[in-house]
Scaffold this motif. Structure first.
Motif, PDB file in Angstrom:
ATOM      1  N   ASN A  66       0.258  -9.697  -0.414  1.00 31.03           N
ATOM      2  CA  ASN A  66      -0.162  -9.678  -1.805  1.00 31.03           C
ATOM      3  C   ASN A  66      -1.669  -9.463  -1.895  1.00 31.03           C
ATOM      4  OD1 ASN A  66       2.611 -10.613  -2.409  1.00 31.03           O
ATOM      5  ND2 ASN A  66       1.871 -12.540  -1.546  1.00 31.03           N
ATOM      6  N   ASP A  67      -2.238  -9.611  -3.097  1.00 29.18           N
ATOM      7  CA  ASP A  67      -3.678  -9.425  -3.268  1.00 29.18           C
ATOM      8  C   ASP A  67      -4.478 -10.399  -2.409  1.00 29.18           C
ATOM      9  OD1 ASP A  67      -3.715  -7.282  -4.904  1.00 29.18           O
ATOM     10  OD2 ASP A  67      -4.535  -8.296  -6.653  1.00 29.18           O
ATOM     11  N   ASP A  91      -3.301 -14.834  -9.257  1.00 27.30           N
ATOM     12  CA  ASP A  91      -2.090 -14.007  -9.181  1.00 27.30           C
ATOM     13  C   ASP A  91      -0.880 -14.897  -9.412  1.00 27.30           C
ATOM     14  OD1 ASP A  91      -3.162 -11.432  -8.447  1.00 27.30           O
ATOM     15  OD2 ASP A  91      -3.561 -12.242  -6.462  1.00 27.30           O
ATOM     16  N   ARG A 148       3.424  -2.832  -2.614  1.00 33.22           N
ATOM     17  CA  ARG A 148       3.281  -3.681  -3.781  1.00 33.22           C
ATOM     18  C   ARG A 148       3.993  -3.053  -4.964  1.00 33.22           C
ATOM     19  NH1 ARG A 148      -2.193  -5.908  -6.696  1.00 33.22           N
ATOM     20  NH2 ARG A 148      -1.290  -6.154  -8.747  1.00 33.22           N
ATOM     21  N   ARG A 165      -8.911  -6.138 -13.463  1.00 29.20           N
ATOM     22  CA  ARG A 165      -9.998  -6.994 -13.022  1.00 29.20           C
ATOM     23  C   ARG A 165     -11.254  -6.606 -13.783  1.00 29.20           C
ATOM     24  NH1 ARG A 165      -6.489  -5.470  -9.511  1.00 29.20           N
ATOM     25  NH2 ARG A 165      -5.566  -6.914  -8.028  1.00 29.20           N
ATOM     26  N   HIS A 194     -10.050 -15.469  -9.258  1.00 24.27           N
ATOM     27  CA  HIS A 194      -8.975 -14.476  -9.209  1.00 24.27           C
ATOM     28  C   HIS A 194      -7.652 -15.224  -9.158  1.00 24.27           C
ATOM     29  CE1 HIS A 194      -7.128 -10.556  -8.529  1.00 24.27           C
ATOM     30  NE2 HIS A 194      -6.316 -11.173  -7.693  1.00 24.27           N
ATOM     31  N   HIS A 203       3.197 -14.296  -8.987  1.00 26.89           N
ATOM     32  CA  HIS A 203       4.039 -13.244  -8.431  1.00 26.89           C
ATOM     33  C   HIS A 203       5.258 -13.838  -7.751  1.00 26.89           C
ATOM     34  CE1 HIS A 203       2.770 -14.049  -4.213  1.00 26.89           C
ATOM     35  NE2 HIS A 203       1.654 -14.441  -4.795  1.00 26.89           N
ATOM     36  N   PHE A 208       4.342  -8.639  -9.466  1.00 29.91           N
ATOM     37  CA  PHE A 208       3.247  -9.406 -10.041  1.00 29.91           C
ATOM     38  C   PHE A 208       3.457  -9.565 -11.547  1.00 29.91           C
ATOM     39  CE2 PHE A 208      -0.161  -9.819  -6.815  1.00 29.91           C
ATOM     40  CZ  PHE A 208       0.526  -9.235  -5.760  1.00 29.91           C
ATOM     41  N   SER A 217       4.845  -3.531  -9.227  1.00 28.65           N
ATOM     42  CA  SER A 217       4.431  -4.196 -10.455  1.00 28.65           C
ATOM     43  C   SER A 217       5.595  -4.215 -11.415  1.00 28.65           C
ATOM     44  CB  SER A 217       3.251  -3.446 -11.092  1.00 28.65           C
ATOM     45  OG  SER A 217       2.931  -4.002 -12.346  1.00 28.65           O
ATOM     46  N   CYS A 265      -2.100 -10.689 -12.888  1.00 28.08           N
ATOM     47  CA  CYS A 265      -3.084 -10.438 -11.836  1.00 28.08           C
ATOM     48  C   CYS A 265      -4.411 -10.188 -12.527  1.00 28.08           C
ATOM     49  CB  CYS A 265      -2.665  -9.233 -10.998  1.00 28.08           C
ATOM     50  SG  CYS A 265      -3.837  -8.795  -9.701  1.00 28.08           S
TER      51      CYS A 265
END
Length: 438
Positions: free
Chosen positions: A144-145, A288, A30, A39, A286, A290, A295, A32, A298
């Motif tokens: 991804n997440d 995202d 991942r 979060r 949640h 991206h 991302f 960024s 997020c």
């Protein structure tokens, strides 16, 4: 589960947690585009017309070397330091189903699990109008997440005008033993594979109404659910295909369907609403935004409320980011756009990206989940404060609800700010979920 990975992975949760593995998507591979949006928990309440709200993401800087921020970060650091040889030894004790579930955690575990014969993959079958089929295995993926992005590209696509449908399949080996003799039905020349139909798309829907963006080389179209098709501008032929698959029921959809019939979840039994007079309460979102492993946003929003009786045009309105409260506005980090590549060319379409939504009910059950390409379009701002910059909107619609996002481009800092985020939940979905008759 918070990211909705489905009941099969839930069954193996007690076995995975003692190992210290992070059961979130980010993981290895991942990237960024800058400081992420964390979060965070609830940061106080505010009242508004017909809803209550608590919580907004807080901005955080990535931890410096040697520092740890919270339990999940230590889990991630633990995994990153563990040698592949040790992980492969651990995987040698897992059965096929456990390996399949482990492969949905992050990119590194996906490749290691495949090395230990899990064999989980995805393919598309392009069907011509005369019945001829082309089976194409994926060439790249990004975990991804809360979703997996799977990509196909190559030089020898069949002629688009001859094609009728595109079928997306999950692939798993029929036999887990690598020593099996190759068969004529094997899709990779080594092992026969079980095909689990996920979705069927009609390529006649590649029309201007589904066009979401373009650059100097390609035009991209979105087919629901979650498929993005790129066509070369000059030839109007296939350049690449991208499937965006949310983790919710992903293992089941990729393994438990047949070649002709997709996996169907068990019939839903309505949950008893113990406080119907309060409306929806204690929900968690949640989100995202991206592309290509980068991302732009997020964040998780906690303790979301909607009072009973606020229904407009068959939807209830859940305001996540209030246009009129600038303390809730959030920046998109980095240069926003959809990154694509093929064997020869690559590019970036500035108006597009991938949006993942995971809405959990008060007990943490996945209420509404999707992963889909979206695009920004210029618009006039909503009633409220005026910003010194062009306003854009992003809209997504399916049978369970709608998402509306408004962004403002700030020229001085060259960045987008999310100034409004609203979810519209279908009354039909709510009635189905709780067995009510609103």
């Amino acid at each position: 589960m918070a990211t909705g990975r489905g009941r099969i992975l839930q069954q193996h949760l007690p076995g995975l947690q003692p190992l210290g593995w992070p059961l979130r998507g980010g993981g290895a591979g991942r990237r960024s585009a800058g400081p992420a949006v964390g979060r965070a928990g609830a940061s106080g309440f505010r009242r508004g017309p017909g809803f209550q709200f608590a919580g907004r993401p807080a901005l955080w800087q990535p931890p410096k070397d040697g520092q740890r921020h919270g339990h999940s970060c230590s889990h991630s650091a633990f995994l990153d330091r563990m040698p592949s040889e040790i992980l492969l030894k651990i995987f040698s004790y897992l059965d096929a189903v456990s390996l399949l579930c482990t492969g949905c955690v992050n990119r590194r575990l996906y490749h290691l699990a495949n090395d230990k014969k899990s064999g989980l993959g995805w393919a598309i079958i392009l069907k011509e109008k005369n019945g001829k089929e082309y089976v194409i295995k994926h060439v790249d993926l990004s975990i991804n997440d809360t979703s997996v992005t799977v990509v196909w590209h190559g030089k020898n696509w069949p002629c688009l005008a001859s094609l009728s449908t595109l079928e997306l399949y999950g692939l798993t080996p029929v036999f887990m033993d690598w020593s099996k003799i190759p068969t004529r039905n094997s899709t990779d020349g080594h092992r026969p594979r079980w095909h689990s139909l996920i979705t069927k798309y009609h390529l006649s829907h590649l029309t201007e109404s589904n066009l979401i963006g373009c650059d100097r080389l390609v035009r991209v179209f979105c087919l629901h659910p979650g498929l993005l098709v790129g066509l070369w501008k000059k030839e109007e032929e296939l350049a690449f295909v991208m499937a965006n698959l949310h983790f919710h029921h992903l293992v089941e959809r990729s393994t438990l369907g047949s070649a002709a019939v997709p996996f169907e979840p068990p019939p839903h039994s309505p949950y008893l609403d113990d406080s119907p007079e309060c409306g929806l309460h204690g929900y968690q979102l949640h989100v995202d935004l991206h592309s290509g492993g980068v991302f732009f946003l997020c964040g998780t929003f906690h303790n979301l409320f909607i009072k009973k009786g606020i229904i407009e045009n068959g939807y209830v309105k859940l305001i996540i980011i209030n246009f009129k409260n600038d303390r809730e506005h959030l920046p998109l980090i980095g240069k926003v756009g959809f990154s694509w590549r093929t064997n020869i060319f690559d590019g970036c379409i500035k108006s597009c990206f991938i949006m993942d939504i995971t809405l959990l009910d008060e007990y943490g059950r996945p209420f509404w989940c999707f992963s889909s390409p979206v695009c920004m379009r210029p618009t006039t701002p909503s009633d409220g404060p005026r910003f010194l910059g062009q306003t854009y909107c992003v809209d997504y619609v399916d049978t369970e609800g709608r998402v509306h996002v408004e962004l403002v481009w700030i020229e001085e800092t060259e960045e987008f700010f999310v100034v409004s985020l609203v979810l519209y939940l279908s009354i039909g979905k709510i009635n189905h979920w709780f067995g009510t008759k609103y």
